[in-house]
Write an enzyme that holds these catalytic residues in place. Structure first.
Site, PDB file in Angstrom:
ATOM      1  N   GLU A   1      -0.620  -9.253  -0.800  1.00  0.00           N
ATOM      2  CA  GLU A   1      -2.038  -9.566  -0.587  1.00  0.00           C
ATOM      3  C   GLU A   1      -2.837  -9.445  -1.884  1.00  0.00           C
ATOM      4  O   GLU A   1      -3.789 -10.193  -2.110  1.00  0.00           O
ATOM      5  CB  GLU A   1      -2.600  -8.646   0.499  1.00  0.00           C
TER       6      GLU A   1
ATOM      7  N   GLU B   1       4.606  -5.335   7.135  1.00  0.00           N
ATOM      8  CA  GLU B   1       3.845  -4.287   7.853  1.00  0.00           C
ATOM      9  C   GLU B   1       4.333  -4.123   9.286  1.00  0.00           C
ATOM     10  O   GLU B   1       4.247  -3.038   9.858  1.00  0.00           O
ATOM     11  CB  GLU B   1       2.344  -4.625   7.854  1.00  0.00           C
TER      12      GLU B   1
ATOM     13  N   ALA C   1       0.864  -1.174   0.000  1.00  0.00           N
ATOM     14  CA  ALA C   1       0.000   0.000   0.000  1.00  0.00           C
ATOM     15  C   ALA C   1       0.906   1.230   0.000  1.00  0.00           C
ATOM     16  O   ALA C   1       2.047   1.157   0.461  1.00  0.00           O
ATOM     17  CB  ALA C   1      -0.875  -0.014   1.238  1.00  0.00           C
TER      18      ALA C   1
ATOM     19  N   GLY D   1       0.543  -5.015   0.973  1.00  0.00           N
ATOM     20  CA  GLY D   1      -0.650  -5.026   0.126  1.00  0.00           C
ATOM     21  C   GLY D   1      -0.384  -5.603  -1.248  1.00  0.00           C
ATOM     22  O   GLY D   1      -1.294  -6.120  -1.896  1.00  0.00           O
TER      23      GLY D   1
HETATM   24  N1  DAK Z   1       4.637   3.179  -0.642  1.00  0.00           N
HETATM   25  C1  DAK Z   1       5.045   4.346  -1.187  1.00  0.00           C
HETATM   26  N2  DAK Z   1       6.185   4.477  -1.874  1.00  0.00           N
HETATM   27  C2  DAK Z   1       6.968   3.387  -1.992  1.00  0.00           C
HETATM   28  C3  DAK Z   1       6.609   2.124  -1.440  1.00  0.00           C
HETATM   29  C4  DAK Z   1       5.373   2.046  -0.738  1.00  0.00           C
HETATM   30  N3  DAK Z   1       4.907   0.909  -0.204  1.00  0.00           N
HETATM   31  N4  DAK Z   1       7.589   1.247  -1.713  1.00  0.00           N
HETATM   32  C5  DAK Z   1       8.511   1.917  -2.424  1.00  0.00           C
HETATM   33  N5  DAK Z   1       8.135   3.193  -2.600  1.00  0.00           N
HETATM   34  C6  DAK Z   1       8.865   4.260  -3.299  1.00  0.00           C
HETATM   35  C7  DAK Z   1      10.049   4.743  -2.492  1.00  0.00           C
HETATM   36  O1  DAK Z   1       9.655   5.692  -1.527  1.00  0.00           O
HETATM   37  C8  DAK Z   1      10.912   5.339  -3.579  1.00  0.00           C
HETATM   38  O2  DAK Z   1      10.396   6.601  -3.925  1.00  0.00           O
HETATM   39  P1  DAK Z   1      11.375   7.892  -4.101  1.00  0.00           P
HETATM   40  O3  DAK Z   1      12.114   8.017  -2.829  1.00  0.00           O
HETATM   41  O4  DAK Z   1      12.251   7.497  -5.265  1.00  0.00           O
HETATM   42  O5  DAK Z   1      10.430   9.021  -4.385  1.00  0.00           O
HETATM   43  C9  DAK Z   1      10.667   4.424  -4.767  1.00  0.00           C
HETATM   44  O6  DAK Z   1       9.439   3.751  -4.490  1.00  0.00           O
HETATM   45  C10 DAK Z   1      11.757   3.367  -4.929  1.00  0.00           C
HETATM   46  O7  DAK Z   1      11.895   2.699  -3.693  1.00  0.00           O
HETATM   47  P2  DAK Z   1      13.316   2.476  -2.982  1.00  0.00           P
HETATM   48  O8  DAK Z   1      14.239   3.600  -3.287  1.00  0.00           O
HETATM   49  O9  DAK Z   1      13.030   2.189  -1.554  1.00  0.00           O
HETATM   50  O10 DAK Z   1      13.813   1.161  -3.753  1.00  0.00           O
HETATM   51  P3  DAK Z   1      14.793   0.038  -3.209  1.00  0.00           P
HETATM   52  O11 DAK Z   1      15.099  -0.823  -4.392  1.00  0.00           O
HETATM   53  O12 DAK Z   1      15.928   0.627  -2.434  1.00  0.00           O
HETATM   54  O13 DAK Z   1      13.926  -0.795  -2.156  1.00  0.00           O
HETATM   55  C11 DAK Z   1      11.914  -1.961  -1.385  1.00  0.00           C
HETATM   56  C12 DAK Z   1      12.801  -1.528  -2.599  1.00  0.00           C
HETATM   57  C13 DAK Z   1      10.655  -2.593  -1.949  1.00  0.00           C
HETATM   58  C14 DAK Z   1      12.662  -2.995  -0.547  1.00  0.00           C
HETATM   59  C15 DAK Z   1      11.596  -0.703  -0.518  1.00  0.00           C
HETATM   60  O14 DAK Z   1      11.081   0.324  -1.389  1.00  0.00           O
HETATM   61  C16 DAK Z   1      10.593  -0.967   0.546  1.00  0.00           C
HETATM   62  O15 DAK Z   1      10.895  -1.539   1.597  1.00  0.00           O
HETATM   63  N6  DAK Z   1       9.343  -0.501   0.340  1.00  0.00           N
HETATM   64  C17 DAK Z   1       8.279  -0.587   1.322  1.00  0.00           C
HETATM   65  C18 DAK Z   1       7.785  -2.003   1.427  1.00  0.00           C
HETATM   66  C19 DAK Z   1       6.687  -2.124   2.462  1.00  0.00           C
HETATM   67  O16 DAK Z   1       6.890  -1.841   3.654  1.00  0.00           O
HETATM   68  N7  DAK Z   1       5.489  -2.537   2.032  1.00  0.00           N
HETATM   69  C20 DAK Z   1       4.353  -2.672   2.926  1.00  0.00           C
HETATM   70  C21 DAK Z   1       3.587  -1.377   2.946  1.00  0.00           C
HETATM   71  S1  DAK Z   1       2.311  -1.424   4.152  1.00  0.00           S
HETATM   72  C22 DAK Z   1      -5.179  -1.857   5.055  1.00  0.00           C
HETATM   73  C23 DAK Z   1      -4.781  -1.326   3.887  1.00  0.00           C
HETATM   74  C24 DAK Z   1      -3.537  -1.562   3.410  1.00  0.00           C
HETATM   75  C25 DAK Z   1      -2.649  -2.294   4.073  1.00  0.00           C
HETATM   76  C26 DAK Z   1      -3.015  -2.840   5.256  1.00  0.00           C
HETATM   77  C27 DAK Z   1      -4.268  -2.605   5.766  1.00  0.00           C
HETATM   78  N8  DAK Z   1      -6.494  -1.616   5.636  1.00  0.00           N
HETATM   79  C28 DAK Z   1      -7.318  -0.709   5.006  1.00  0.00           C
HETATM   80  C29 DAK Z   1      -7.023  -2.493   6.558  1.00  0.00           C
HETATM   81  C30 DAK Z   1      -1.348  -2.545   3.516  1.00  0.00           C
HETATM   82  C31 DAK Z   1      -0.244  -2.103   4.101  1.00  0.00           C
HETATM   83  C32 DAK Z   1       1.023  -2.177   3.373  1.00  0.00           C
HETATM   84  O17 DAK Z   1       1.135  -2.688   2.289  1.00  0.00           O
END
Ligand code: DAK
Length: 258
Positions: free
Chosen positions: A112, A132, A65, A109
């Protein structure tokens, strides 16, 4: 509807839906949710669509997300907007098969979203995770439920509690994905699988999807009865007659979805 965050192409009975936010690794924001839900609703009523392939980019299926969008929200906003609810509903309602073609990151997400699809074909560079916990939250669109059913309690707990990523080999070994192919072959493999499905009797295909999904919702006894009854029901179709006749005549069946 003209889309900004996804690209939709229809070819040989298959709708290819590609997430298209490369700068954010296809992070799922409310626009993606709305557009995906719309694309599925359109695919449901489009006779030219018999199967769907959902994919991202080579680097990321979807990195979760959109954390930027989510970070400032409070409980009341999340709850009243029912953040992510419409996407879940769109998938639950969609009756045609959806194959996820996953390359690169499928996290949070994004993982998921792949799990909402009917099966997952992964590139050998795929990485699945529910990180998360690192953000101080929990999976919220099916991770604790769907992943657990697929890979079992121990591995699901491991993924959700440590936030570690699972590579494609481990994902296949664990039953999360159905096939792993070299990254370069991902799209031909997924499109090939979808086109194969598209050639079948659509009635039978939709019944298969319903019956397999029913196994998650009911007891074994009820599930077996449901399966037997839909098997019986398919004997009311022309496609059953054609399929069996074609086998006996040693030719390819010509299904007409009747
Ligand atoms: N959201 C926003 N931007 C993101 C992102 C994300 N999830 N993942 C990556 N980006 C963006 C980065 O901020 C970066 O943007 P700039 O800084 O260039 O503007 C760009 O994508 C490239 O990312 P990185 O520079 O970080 O790239 P790397 O190759 O170094 O790393 C990575 C890739 C995938 C390991 C890293 O980006 C990372 O850890 N990303 C976050 C992964 C994460 O934590 N995903 C889970 C998110 S929480 C719900 C609704 C939704 C949800 C739950 C409940 N309810 C309504 C009940 C879901 C929650 C989630 O998914």
């Amino acid at each position: 509807m003209a889309y900004e965050t996804i690209i939709v192409d229809i070819e040989d009975g298959v709708a290819l839906i590609q997430l298209n936010r490369p700068d954010a690794l296809n992070a799922i924001n409310s626009k993606v949710v709305a557009e995906l839900a719309d694309a599925l609703a359109a695919a449901e009523v489009n006779d030219k669509v018999r199967a769907v392939v959902l994919t991202g980019s080579e680097k990321a299926f979807a990195a979760g997300a959109d954390i930027r969008e989510m970070s400032e929200k409070n409980f009341v906003e999340m709850f009243t907007e029912d953040f992510f609810g419409p996407l879940n509903e769109a998938f639950l309602k969609f009756r045609k098969p959806v194959i996820a073609a996953v390359s690169g990151y499928a996290l949070g997400g994004g993982c998921e979203l792949a799990l909402m699809c009917d099966f997952i074909i992964a590139a050998d560079n795929a990485k699945f995770g529910q990180p998360e916990i690192n953000l101080g939250v929990v999976a919220g669109i099916g991770g604790t439920q769907r992943l657990t059913r697929l890979v079992g309690k121990s591995k699901s707990m491991d993924m959700h509690l440590t936030g570690r990523f699972m590579d494609a080999t481990e994902a296949e070994r664990s039953g999360l994905v159905s096939r792993v192919v070299p990254a370069i072959k991902l799209m031909p493999e997924a499109m090939g699988a979808a086109k194969k499905v598209a050639e079948k009797s659509q009635v039978a295909v939709m019944v298969v999807k319903e019956a397999v999904n029913r196994s998650y919702e009911t007891t074994l006894r009820e599930g077996l009865l449901f399966e037997r009854r839909v098997f019986h029901a398919l004997f009311a179709t022309e496609d059953q007659k054609e399929g069996m006749q074609a086998f006996l005549e040693k030719r390819e069946p010509q299904f007409r979805d009747r």
